[in-house]
Design a protein around this motif. Sequence first.
Motif, PDB file in Angstrom:
ATOM      1  N   THR A  59       0.830  -1.205   0.000  1.00  0.00           N
ATOM      2  CA  THR A  59       0.000   0.000   0.000  1.00  0.00           C
ATOM      3  C   THR A  59       0.867   1.258   0.000  1.00  0.00           C
ATOM      4  O   THR A  59       0.549   2.231  -0.683  1.00  0.00           O
ATOM      5  N   ALA A  60       1.957   1.222   0.733  1.00  0.00           N
ATOM      6  CA  ALA A  60       2.866   2.384   0.741  1.00  0.00           C
ATOM      7  C   ALA A  60       3.447   2.621  -0.652  1.00  0.00           C
ATOM      8  O   ALA A  60       3.525   3.774  -1.107  1.00  0.00           O
ATOM      9  N   ILE A  61       3.823   1.558  -1.338  1.00  0.00           N
ATOM     10  CA  ILE A  61       4.369   1.709  -2.689  1.00  0.00           C
ATOM     11  C   ILE A  61       3.276   2.174  -3.646  1.00  0.00           C
ATOM     12  O   ILE A  61       3.519   3.019  -4.520  1.00  0.00           O
ATOM     13  N   HIS A  62       2.061   1.662  -3.490  1.00  0.00           N
ATOM     14  CA  HIS A  62       0.920   2.108  -4.305  1.00  0.00           C
ATOM     15  C   HIS A  62       0.727   3.620  -4.158  1.00  0.00           C
ATOM     16  O   HIS A  62       0.612   4.338  -5.156  1.00  0.00           O
ATOM     17  N   GLU A  63       0.710   4.091  -2.920  1.00  0.00           N
ATOM     18  CA  GLU A  63       0.506   5.527  -2.683  1.00  0.00           C
ATOM     19  C   GLU A  63       1.704   6.350  -3.168  1.00  0.00           C
ATOM     20  O   GLU A  63       1.531   7.465  -3.678  1.00  0.00           O
ATOM     21  N   LEU A  64       2.901   5.818  -3.028  1.00  0.00           N
ATOM     22  CA  LEU A  64       4.087   6.491  -3.552  1.00  0.00           C
ATOM     23  C   LEU A  64       3.996   6.612  -5.071  1.00  0.00           C
ATOM     24  O   LEU A  64       4.316   7.659  -5.642  1.00  0.00           O
ATOM     25  N   HIS A 112       1.261   6.798  -6.819  1.00  0.00           N
ATOM     26  CA  HIS A 112       0.316   7.898  -7.079  1.00  0.00           C
ATOM     27  C   HIS A 112       1.018   9.251  -6.974  1.00  0.00           C
ATOM     28  O   HIS A 112       0.832  10.119  -7.819  1.00  0.00           O
ATOM     29  N   SER A 113       1.819   9.425  -5.940  1.00  0.00           N
ATOM     30  CA  SER A 113       2.461  10.725  -5.738  1.00  0.00           C
ATOM     31  C   SER A 113       3.468  11.036  -6.839  1.00  0.00           C
ATOM     32  O   SER A 113       3.658  12.202  -7.186  1.00  0.00           O
ATOM     33  N   ILE A 114       4.088  10.021  -7.392  1.00  0.00           N
ATOM     34  CA  ILE A 114       5.037  10.228  -8.487  1.00  0.00           C
ATOM     35  C   ILE A 114       4.297  10.469  -9.800  1.00  0.00           C
ATOM     36  O   ILE A 114       4.632  11.389 -10.555  1.00  0.00           O
ATOM     37  N   LEU A 115       3.291   9.659 -10.059  1.00  0.00           N
ATOM     38  CA  LEU A 115       2.635   9.667 -11.368  1.00  0.00           C
ATOM     39  C   LEU A 115       1.485  10.655 -11.515  1.00  0.00           C
ATOM     40  O   LEU A 115       1.209  11.111 -12.616  1.00  0.00           O
ATOM     41  N   HIS A 116       0.815  10.973 -10.431  1.00  0.00           N
ATOM     42  CA  HIS A 116      -0.461  11.682 -10.553  1.00  0.00           C
ATOM     43  C   HIS A 116      -0.556  12.960  -9.731  1.00  0.00           C
ATOM     44  O   HIS A 116      -1.638  13.463  -9.501  1.00  0.00           O
ATOM     45  N   ASN A 117       0.574  13.490  -9.299  1.00  0.00           N
ATOM     46  CA  ASN A 117       0.607  14.712  -8.506  1.00  0.00           C
ATOM     47  C   ASN A 117       0.498  15.915  -9.448  1.00  0.00           C
ATOM     48  O   ASN A 117       1.333  16.098 -10.327  1.00  0.00           O
ATOM     49  N   VAL A 150      -5.017   1.728 -11.935  1.00  0.00           N
ATOM     50  CA  VAL A 150      -4.333   0.638 -12.638  1.00  0.00           C
ATOM     51  C   VAL A 150      -2.824   0.872 -12.620  1.00  0.00           C
ATOM     52  O   VAL A 150      -2.043  -0.043 -12.337  1.00  0.00           O
ATOM     53  N   GLU A 151      -2.399   2.093 -12.905  1.00  0.00           N
ATOM     54  CA  GLU A 151      -0.970   2.405 -12.920  1.00  0.00           C
ATOM     55  C   GLU A 151      -0.339   2.244 -11.544  1.00  0.00           C
ATOM     56  O   GLU A 151       0.711   1.605 -11.399  1.00  0.00           O
ATOM     57  N   ALA A 152      -0.966   2.813 -10.519  1.00  0.00           N
ATOM     58  CA  ALA A 152      -0.386   2.760  -9.170  1.00  0.00           C
ATOM     59  C   ALA A 152      -0.298   1.324  -8.657  1.00  0.00           C
ATOM     60  O   ALA A 152       0.733   0.914  -8.110  1.00  0.00           O
ATOM     61  N   GLU A 153      -1.358   0.533  -8.851  1.00  0.00           N
ATOM     62  CA  GLU A 153      -1.337  -0.845  -8.351  1.00  0.00           C
ATOM     63  C   GLU A 153      -0.377  -1.710  -9.161  1.00  0.00           C
ATOM     64  O   GLU A 153       0.296  -2.576  -8.609  1.00  0.00           O
ATOM     65  N   SER A 154      -0.283  -1.444 -10.453  1.00  0.00           N
ATOM     66  CA  SER A 154       0.655  -2.205 -11.287  1.00  0.00           C
ATOM     67  C   SER A 154       2.095  -1.916 -10.896  1.00  0.00           C
ATOM     68  O   SER A 154       2.928  -2.826 -10.857  1.00  0.00           O
TER      69      SER A 154
END
Length: 125
Positions: free
Chosen positions: A3-8, A10-15, A32-36
């Motif tokens: 979950t920490a990597i998923h949220e990280l 998001h912060s890299i890709l979708h901020n 899809v991107e964050a979970e992948s």
Amino acid sequence: VKTAIHELAHSILHNADTNTEGAGKDRQTKEVEAESVAYTVCQHFGIDTSDYSFGYIAGWSSSKETEELKQSLETIQKTASGLINDIERIMPQLKKDMQLKENVTESVTENIDEPEIEYTAGMRI
């Protein structure tokens, strides 16, 4: 960890402050991107998240066309690769810091004597 990597991811890709293109993507694509990315990074380090990740990705991608999903593959690969490289780069220092902390804790706990407590009446225990 996943979950920490998923949220990280998001912060890299979708901020919106650092990645306006990524921030403009629809929620399904973002998930899809964050979970992948999280799945790929975890797999690299021997953490199996497939029981959760496959269902999560399938659910968020069910309305997507194959071409839309293909467009995310490069983003997923580059981001996962970057995170893996960053983690591997700092891992030796993290291990060293954790060992140092463990050694200090052992040293302190091994050298603790029972404290003498002095009461105001002058008695010592």
